[in-house]
Design a protein around this motif. Structure first.
Motif, PDB file in Angstrom:
ATOM      1  N   ARG A   2     -18.069 -29.937 -11.102  1.00 22.17           N
ATOM      2  CA  ARG A   2     -19.494 -30.486 -10.333  1.00 22.17           C
ATOM      3  C   ARG A   2     -19.584 -30.267  -8.759  1.00 22.17           C
ATOM      4  O   ARG A   2     -18.741 -30.649  -8.423  1.00 22.17           O
ATOM      5  CB  ARG A   2     -19.642 -31.890 -10.764  1.00 22.17           C
ATOM      6  N   ILE A   7     -22.507 -31.417  -5.983  1.00 24.43           N
ATOM      7  CA  ILE A   7     -23.594 -32.158  -5.649  1.00 24.43           C
ATOM      8  C   ILE A   7     -24.122 -31.384  -4.235  1.00 24.43           C
ATOM      9  O   ILE A   7     -23.468 -31.405  -3.321  1.00 24.43           O
ATOM     10  CB  ILE A   7     -23.332 -33.572  -5.242  1.00 24.43           C
ATOM     11  N   LEU A   8     -25.222 -31.084  -4.271  1.00 26.28           N
ATOM     12  CA  LEU A   8     -26.046 -30.265  -3.187  1.00 26.28           C
ATOM     13  C   LEU A   8     -27.323 -30.994  -2.759  1.00 26.28           C
ATOM     14  O   LEU A   8     -28.263 -30.967  -3.711  1.00 26.28           O
ATOM     15  CB  LEU A   8     -26.456 -28.862  -3.596  1.00 26.28           C
ATOM     16  N   ARG A  52     -29.355 -32.461  -5.717  1.00 25.99           N
ATOM     17  CA  ARG A  52     -29.123 -31.552  -6.894  1.00 25.99           C
ATOM     18  C   ARG A  52     -27.666 -31.589  -7.236  1.00 25.99           C
ATOM     19  O   ARG A  52     -26.865 -31.518  -6.615  1.00 25.99           O
ATOM     20  CB  ARG A  52     -29.559 -30.160  -6.259  1.00 25.99           C
ATOM     21  N   ARG A  53     -27.428 -31.569  -8.562  1.00 25.10           N
ATOM     22  CA  ARG A  53     -25.991 -31.716  -9.069  1.00 25.10           C
ATOM     23  C   ARG A  53     -25.962 -30.257 -10.045  1.00 25.10           C
ATOM     24  O   ARG A  53     -26.763 -30.254 -10.845  1.00 25.10           O
ATOM     25  CB  ARG A  53     -25.897 -32.847  -9.918  1.00 25.10           C
ATOM     26  N   LEU A  54     -25.112 -29.704  -9.657  1.00 22.59           N
ATOM     27  CA  LEU A  54     -24.907 -28.346 -10.527  1.00 22.59           C
ATOM     28  C   LEU A  54     -23.438 -28.919 -11.365  1.00 22.59           C
ATOM     29  O   LEU A  54     -22.389 -29.074 -10.619  1.00 22.59           O
ATOM     30  CB  LEU A  54     -24.568 -27.170  -9.545  1.00 22.59           C
ATOM     31  N   TRP A  72     -21.025 -19.155 -10.594  1.00 22.72           N
ATOM     32  CA  TRP A  72     -22.370 -18.951 -10.164  1.00 22.72           C
ATOM     33  C   TRP A  72     -23.132 -17.828 -10.184  1.00 22.72           C
ATOM     34  O   TRP A  72     -22.704 -16.993  -9.293  1.00 22.72           O
ATOM     35  CB  TRP A  72     -22.717 -19.913  -8.937  1.00 22.72           C
ATOM     36  N   ARG A  73     -24.054 -17.671 -11.278  1.00 20.95           N
ATOM     37  CA  ARG A  73     -24.593 -16.331 -11.267  1.00 20.95           C
ATOM     38  C   ARG A  73     -23.496 -15.227 -11.278  1.00 20.95           C
ATOM     39  O   ARG A  73     -22.652 -15.295 -12.292  1.00 20.95           O
ATOM     40  CB  ARG A  73     -25.770 -16.245 -10.272  1.00 20.95           C
ATOM     41  N   ASP A  74     -23.586 -14.167 -10.513  1.00 22.39           N
ATOM     42  CA  ASP A  74     -22.867 -13.295 -10.557  1.00 22.39           C
ATOM     43  C   ASP A  74     -21.708 -13.200  -9.496  1.00 22.39           C
ATOM     44  O   ASP A  74     -21.325 -12.171  -9.129  1.00 22.39           O
ATOM     45  CB  ASP A  74     -23.625 -11.686 -10.708  1.00 22.39           C
ATOM     46  N   ARG A  75     -21.220 -14.640  -9.275  1.00 27.33           N
ATOM     47  CA  ARG A  75     -20.175 -14.701  -8.313  1.00 27.33           C
ATOM     48  C   ARG A  75     -19.292 -15.757  -8.494  1.00 27.33           C
ATOM     49  O   ARG A  75     -19.897 -16.643  -9.326  1.00 27.33           O
ATOM     50  CB  ARG A  75     -20.731 -14.484  -6.769  1.00 27.33           C
ATOM     51  N   VAL A 110     -17.747 -18.912  -6.694  1.00 25.69           N
ATOM     52  CA  VAL A 110     -17.470 -19.591  -5.603  1.00 25.69           C
ATOM     53  C   VAL A 110     -16.490 -20.633  -5.584  1.00 25.69           C
ATOM     54  O   VAL A 110     -16.474 -21.613  -6.373  1.00 25.69           O
ATOM     55  CB  VAL A 110     -18.779 -20.339  -5.312  1.00 25.69           C
ATOM     56  N   GLN A 127     -24.198 -38.974  -9.069  1.00 27.20           N
ATOM     57  CA  GLN A 127     -24.405 -38.783  -7.601  1.00 27.20           C
ATOM     58  C   GLN A 127     -23.819 -39.627  -6.593  1.00 27.20           C
ATOM     59  O   GLN A 127     -23.751 -39.670  -5.451  1.00 27.20           O
ATOM     60  CB  GLN A 127     -25.902 -38.686  -7.354  1.00 27.20           C
ATOM     61  N   LEU A 143     -37.611 -29.740  -5.984  1.00 27.36           N
ATOM     62  CA  LEU A 143     -35.940 -29.632  -5.779  1.00 27.36           C
ATOM     63  C   LEU A 143     -35.684 -28.179  -6.356  1.00 27.36           C
ATOM     64  O   LEU A 143     -34.817 -27.398  -5.678  1.00 27.36           O
ATOM     65  CB  LEU A 143     -35.204 -30.632  -6.290  1.00 27.36           C
ATOM     66  N   VAL A 153     -31.130 -24.827  -0.569  1.00 35.61           N
ATOM     67  CA  VAL A 153     -29.850 -25.746  -0.368  1.00 35.61           C
ATOM     68  C   VAL A 153     -28.606 -24.701  -0.486  1.00 35.61           C
ATOM     69  O   VAL A 153     -27.412 -24.826   0.088  1.00 35.61           O
ATOM     70  CB  VAL A 153     -29.731 -26.931  -1.380  1.00 35.61           C
ATOM     71  N   LEU A 195     -24.272 -20.482  -1.471  1.00 30.56           N
ATOM     72  CA  LEU A 195     -23.990 -20.340  -2.955  1.00 30.56           C
ATOM     73  C   LEU A 195     -25.025 -19.201  -3.479  1.00 30.56           C
ATOM     74  O   LEU A 195     -24.912 -19.014  -4.782  1.00 30.56           O
ATOM     75  CB  LEU A 195     -24.026 -21.835  -3.663  1.00 30.56           C
ATOM     76  N   GLU A 217     -26.694 -15.854  -4.358  1.00 31.11           N
ATOM     77  CA  GLU A 217     -26.695 -14.181  -4.128  1.00 31.11           C
ATOM     78  C   GLU A 217     -27.456 -13.742  -5.460  1.00 31.11           C
ATOM     79  O   GLU A 217     -26.905 -13.767  -6.364  1.00 31.11           O
ATOM     80  CB  GLU A 217     -25.339 -13.835  -4.216  1.00 31.11           C
ATOM     81  N   PRO A 237     -30.353 -12.732  -8.451  1.00 31.29           N
ATOM     82  CA  PRO A 237     -30.630 -13.369  -9.540  1.00 31.29           C
ATOM     83  C   PRO A 237     -29.490 -13.337 -10.613  1.00 31.29           C
ATOM     84  O   PRO A 237     -28.537 -12.696 -10.480  1.00 31.29           O
ATOM     85  CB  PRO A 237     -31.721 -12.622 -10.322  1.00 31.29           C
ATOM     86  N   ALA A 238     -29.625 -14.145 -11.826  1.00 29.62           N
ATOM     87  CA  ALA A 238     -28.648 -14.152 -12.733  1.00 29.62           C
ATOM     88  C   ALA A 238     -28.404 -12.930 -13.427  1.00 29.62           C
ATOM     89  O   ALA A 238     -29.143 -12.104 -13.643  1.00 29.62           O
ATOM     90  CB  ALA A 238     -29.258 -15.029 -14.026  1.00 29.62           C
ATOM     91  N   ALA A 239     -27.018 -12.838 -13.709  1.00 24.01           N
ATOM     92  CA  ALA A 239     -26.733 -11.441 -14.214  1.00 24.01           C
ATOM     93  C   ALA A 239     -27.127 -11.317 -15.463  1.00 24.01           C
ATOM     94  O   ALA A 239     -27.287 -12.382 -16.469  1.00 24.01           O
ATOM     95  CB  ALA A 239     -25.040 -11.542 -14.036  1.00 24.01           C
TER      96      ALA A 239
END
Lengths: 233, 895
Positions: free
Chosen positions: A173, A175-176, A179-181, A226-229, A231, B587, B876, B883, B889, B891, B893-895
């Protein structure tokens, strides 16, 4: 993203796979093929596309890396019977990928019994999975001085060698702001590396779960998908 | 005349002061003293002294002396004698008579279904029970379930139960009356199925469970009456969809069933008839209590406006805290309504501090849906006993129980809808001799206009609820599985049953086929799972469930209310005090303080699924974000606001400073006419602003904001952020957003089609809606708050399923259902489209050199609210990229 582990260099892939450049080996954990089909028997009608999606991801990795060796780090099949109940076209796709590659099926808690039972037929290098699957079945494997196993042995039985596990489907997890991812993640220490699940419809265990903390301590290094990388967080 | 259901010309004891269930039961000489829950039973003398209940007594006495009324009631007696019934001797013995509309219910319900419409607080529940109480042989009732009462709230069910037991005991009745809700023990529930009571009080969800069993036809085989309470609160949502289907099912099981619907005043009672019986609405009689002398008495509503300056922006009622505190001191019992749980926590805290600044602070309490049930009940009881002088509450108190003693209702913040305001004001209407009092406190200037509009509509008694509704398909899936779990049926039978439920009367054959296909095996293009179809079809075309597992899975997941995972909050080693959303807790860092249940708590950690906290004193405490707190501005109220703005003659009805604010707006920019949208542009602090004022509600404005941002992006205006409130949407950009003079290029109706697909796919609003659809349709299991997952339960990230489905079957039933739900729900597409059509390119463009009075609120609103995260979610969403970029973080769009 590259990391050092057990004295070798490894690449953490955004697909959730682990790549060992020196040995041209690709390791994927927890494909859970046939999960939706197996749940259908229970009365759930989940989309039947998860396995196809997982295979498509795996095919993309084959195309990207052209590995010489592939290791499925346990729970490739959601249940033991799934090994044989794999739809024919999916079996063919797997076989096609395994063609010309050294393929190892590590047994997991979901598919261990099924793989072992189905794989009684022994080849020159041990048990073999049932057709159309290719490769060999094993409970663990050593590559580049690192041990590969689906899940840890009961406490006390573990030796000190650096080990790569699957099984936990770890998530991490961040927290940004507000926003929580929460994303699938690689978690590791000097001794232990846990891979995220490669399967398309697989839930996850947040880091902070007692089992993961017990294995990795409270603050392992982490890299999330995260998406195509990948992190590092 | 206040609604009094039973009256006595003798001295009476008044039992029960609950207008929904009680207020109603005046019994003579019974020795039931003291307070039982929210029920009063006190001798007359004491009642007068307490001041709350004498309304009833006063009414009773005055009516007794009133010659005309006495004549009327003599006629009534004769009429009542014509239909001698089981209650007659009892009534006669006590010298009581029924009211005209009650007699009408007795008369009508003998052979027809009906809807009783009475003003909020008018009391109608007992009306529903009269026919069955009158018909039953109380000495030797026929065995079997005779009447089923359903209310939306468990608490109401329990309350009605208490209020029924009294008279049943009085009559010496052998009729068994029991409650069945989620709180009823498994043992008792089994007993109820095996040997049903004569009267059963329950909730729609419990009924769904009962109806899913194979013995449903036996359980309901003798049912004569179905009493549906508060249907106005159900008919316009998914719970109502499920209920309407169940009513249709019961009617199929018992064709002679009479349904008695009880509703607060609604804009159009025909919608209720339609809801109950679409194929023959006129078969349902409408009994409007107002036509039988139960008059709506508008409360004395006052609009509060501070003497210095009403803020132009903001949401809190902070400016009015001293005034609210003064009113609380001046009244015996005050209810303070706010619109969100976060606002409740904040206002409660502010009031406690304000009241403590003077000697002898009156005790006050807090009431909202996240608090522990026992604590809510305790608060209600403390108010009922008069120990607490005020309660700060959310919609958790909109329906239900009240205390008769409340002499002031305060609405802090905009009312958002006339029906809601009526409902809330109704919490205090229990005096004949003095009109109840209400105070509406707007937080900002435009809200003052809204408040004036709402008050005007309340005075004119024009509720604005629109109960027309197309039933949700995910609910239909749930119903069908339950339906087949109880008994097999052919497609034709199912079709007939389903379409005889109001919300599904216009169901298309295609949708029905798809719902069935999904219920059977997921309805995937591949025709997946041939071996595991949940529904089997025999040679005669009769459908049934595959096995008991499917039925079990269904029963585990019944219901249409889908919440987010909640965690119980515990202070020290004490018991729980309520529940907060898991995502809020995640949080928090240990040591951080938050405000909950009116206390400041230090977060210690999560253990065993419970939030561990300790008492703290920090002033820097955050307030939890609660999902779904925002109330939408009703369309008819929005129209009234625009009508007031457009008509200068009506500006006199506004507080002087609001009028000045409007004049300033007219002078610096323009006040929009009733059929046009005001479009303003101006520079501010190095940015450009585009502010549009459609008055279409926050959700529609947020969607418009997103679409505008995308369009401005493609036009090169470089939008950076936007914000929406109920009245307007403001987009901030780096370049002039409207270099031409014609806003219609920007707002052309095709804005709704362009780029929508892409946006819809990615929007978290769709994912959130998908989750709800997946849970309601039984695709995945619910998890219950506070309860550990059982081994059988299957939990999934619904987001992952959503993504896989979108990739492989973009036209799947679930995705289309999701889109349909989002369009009328979170995305408010339908309302936006309607408004765009209505405005028909009548835009009034004002190019300004600075911010206008109207634009102050939206422009300042970003970050104005300390927490209340749910409303900012969408913002948000847009900001997430930003953010994430900061955190390195992003880069591609989604693959």
């Amino acid at each position: 993203m590259k990391i050092g582990f057990g004295g070798a260099e490894w690449e953490l892939r955004s697909s959730g796979a682990l790549w060992w450049p020196a040995g041209r080996a690709l390791v994927v954990a927890d494909l859970h093929l046939g999960k939706a089909e197996s749940l259908a028997a229970e009365g759930y009608v989940l989309p039947p596309h998860a396995s196809a999606e997982t295979l498509a991801r795996l095919e993309r990795e084959m195309a990207a890396k052209d590995p010489r060796r592939v290791v499925c780090l346990g729970d490739a099949f959601h249940d033991g019977d799934g090994v044989q109940a794999l739809p024919r076209d999916q079996g063919r796709r797997l076989a096609a990928m395994a063609d010309g590659r050294d393929w190892t099926w590590i047994t997991g808690n979901h598919d261990g019994r099924g793989l072992r039972r189905a794989g009684r037929e022994c080849g020159p290098r041990g048990p073999r999975p049932p057709a159309p699957l290719r490769g060999t079945v094993a409970d663990e494997l050593w590559l580049g001085g690192v041990r590969f196993q689906h899940q840890p042995d009961p406490p006390g039985a573990r030796d000190a060698a650096p080990t790569v596990f699957g099984h936990f489907h770890p998530k991490r997890r961040v927290i940004l702001g507000r926003r929580r991812l929460s994303r699938p993640a690689f978690l590791w220490t000097e001794e232990v590396l846990v891979l995220p699940a490669f399967g398309a419809l697989t839930g996850g265990l947040e880091h902070g779960h007692p089992e993961l903390v017990g294995l990795l301590g409270p603050a392992p290094r982490a890299a999330l998908l995260w998406r195509d990388r990948v992190v590092r967080v | 005349m206040e609604a009094i259901f039973w009256r006595s010309i003798r001295n009476a004891w008044v039992v029960g002061s609950n207008p929904i269930s009680g207020s109603i039961l005046a019994t003579v000489g019974s020795a039931r003293g003291g307070v039982r829950g929210d029920l009063y039973a006190c001798p007359a003398a004491r009642v007068v002294a307490r001041g709350g209940v004498p309304i009833q007594l006063g009414g009773v006495e005055r009516r007794g002396e009133d010659g005309a009324a006495a004549d009327a009631s003599r006629g009534a007696t004769a009429d009542a004698h014509e239909h001698a019934h089981g209650l007659e001797p009892w009534l006669r013995a006590r010298g009581w008579q029924l009211f005209p509309h009650q007699r009408e219910v007795l008369r009508i319900a003998r052979d027809r279904s009906c809807v009783v419409v009475a003003p909020t607080g008018g009391g109608k529940t007992l009306c529903g029970f009269l026919p069955v109480l009158a018909e039953l042989d109380h000495a030797d009732p026929v065995p079997g379930l005779q009447a089923l009462y359903l209310s939306p709230l468990k608490a109401l069910t329990a309350d009605v139960h208490r209020n029924l037991l009294g008279p049943l005991e009085e009559i010496g009745s052998s009729v068994r009356c029991e409650v069945r809700t989620g709180d009823t023990s498994a043992h008792r529930r089994r007993a109820q199925r095996e040997r049903p009571p004569h009267l059963l009080l329950s909730t729609p969800e419990s009924l769904a469970l009962l109806l899913s069993h194979a013995d449903a036809s036996r359980t309901f085989g003798r049912l004569r009456y179905l009493i549906l309470d508060e249907i106005h609160a159900l008919a316009d949502n998914k719970r109502g969809d499920l209920l309407a289907l169940q009513v249709a099912r019961l009617r199929r099981l018992r064709p002679e069933l009479r349904v008695i619907g009880l509703s607060a005043t609604v804009a159009d009672p025909a919608q209720l008839q339609q809801w109950l019986r679409p194929e023959d609405p006129d078969a349902v009689a409408v009994i409007d209590a107002e036509r039988y002398g139960v008059r709506f008495r508008p409360p004395r509503i006052e609009l509060y406006c501070p003497e210095d300056r009403l803020p132009w922006a903001g949401h809190g009622a902070t400016h009015a805290v001293p005034a609210i505190a003064a009113r609380i001191r001046a009244h015996r019992s005050t209810l303070v309504f706010v619109n969100t749980r976060g606002q409740a926590e904040r206002l409660y805290q502010q009031l406690v501090e304000e009241l403590a600044s003077a000697p002898d602070p009156p005790p006050i309490g807090l009431h909202h849906g996240s608090l522990e049930k026992e604590d809510r009940l305790r608060a209600e009881a403390a108010m009922a006993r008069g120990e607490w002088r005020a309660l700060v509450a959310t919609s958790s108190l909109d329906l239900g129980i009240d205390w008769g003693e409340v002499d002031l209702v305060i609405q802090a913040g905009p009312p958002k809808g006339v029906a809601r305001l009526l409902q809330r004001l109704g919490r205090s209407r229990h005096r004949l001799e003095e009109a109840s009092q209400a105070l509406v406190i707007p937080a900002q200037a435009m809200e003052a206009v809204e408040a004036v509009a709402a008050i005007a509509k309340v005075r004119a008694h024009q509720p604005d609820n629109d109960l027309r509704r197309e039933g949700s398909l995910d609910v239909l899936v749930q119903f069908l599985i339950g339906r087949l779990a109880s008994a097999p049926a052919t497609r034709a039978e199912l079709w007939e049953e389903v379409t005889s439920a109001g919300p599904y009367a216009a169901l298309t054959r295609e949708d029905f086929a798809e719902v069935l296909a999904f219920s059977r095996d997921g309805g995937y293009a591949l025709g997946a799972y041939p071996d595991f179809q949940r529904i089997r079809e025999d040679e005669e075309g009769c459908l049934s469930l595959r096995d008991a597992r499917v039925a079990r899975q269904h029963r585990m997941n019944i219901g249409t209310i889908v919440g987010y995972p909640l965690l119980r909050v515990q202070v020290g080693r004490g018991k729980g005090i309520g529940e907060v959303e898991e995502r809020f807790v995640q949080q928090l860092r240990p040591g951080q303080c938050f405000r909950f249940a009116g206390r400041v708590l230090r977060f210690e950690g999560i253990r065993d699924g419970t939030v561990k906290t300790s008492p703290a004193r920090s002033t820097a405490a955050v307030i939890p974000a609660f999902a779904g707190g925002r109330l939408p501005l009703s369309a008819s109220l929005a129209r009234e606001v625009r009508a007031i703005l457009a008509d200068r003659a009506r500006w006199d009805s506004l507080p002087a400073q609001v009028e000045r604010w409007l004049r300033k707006q007219a002078e610096r920019s323009a006040v929009p006419g009733w059929d046009e949208w005001l479009v303003e542009t101006f520079p501010r602090a190095g940015r450009y602003y585009l502010v549009i004022h459609p008055f279409a509600g926050r959700a529609a404005h947020q969607t418009l904001g997103l679409l505008l941002s995308r369009r401005l992006e493609s036009l090169g205006a470089e939008p950076t952020a936007f914000v929406a409130n109920d009245y307007a949407v403001a987009v901030q950009s780096l370049q002039d957003p409207l270099p031409t003079e014609d806003p219609s290029t920007l707002l052309s109706p095709d804005i709704l089609e362009a780029e929508v697909e892409e946006w819809m796919a990615d929007s978290y609003l769709l994912k959130r809606t998908f989750r709800e659809v997946a849970l309601v349709s039984g695709l995945i299991d619910r998890t219950y708050p506070g309860r550990k997952k059982t081994g059988r339960q299957v939990t999934f990230s619904s987001d992952l399923i959503y993504e896989v489905l979108r990739r492989y079957e973009p036209h799947h039933f679930l995705l289309r259902t999701t889109e349909r739900e989002a369009r009328r729900g979170l995305v408010a597409w339908d309302r936006l489209a309607e408004e765009l059509r209505a405005v028909d390119n009548r835009y009034r463009l004002q190019r300004l050199d600075r911010v206008s009075p109207f634009a102050v609120a939206p422009v300042l609103e970003v970050g104005q609210e300390p927490v209340d995260g749910s409303a900012l979610d969408r913002l948000l969403d847009l900001r997430e990229e930003e953010v994430l970029a900061e955190a390195g973080l992003t880069e591609g769009p989604a693959a």
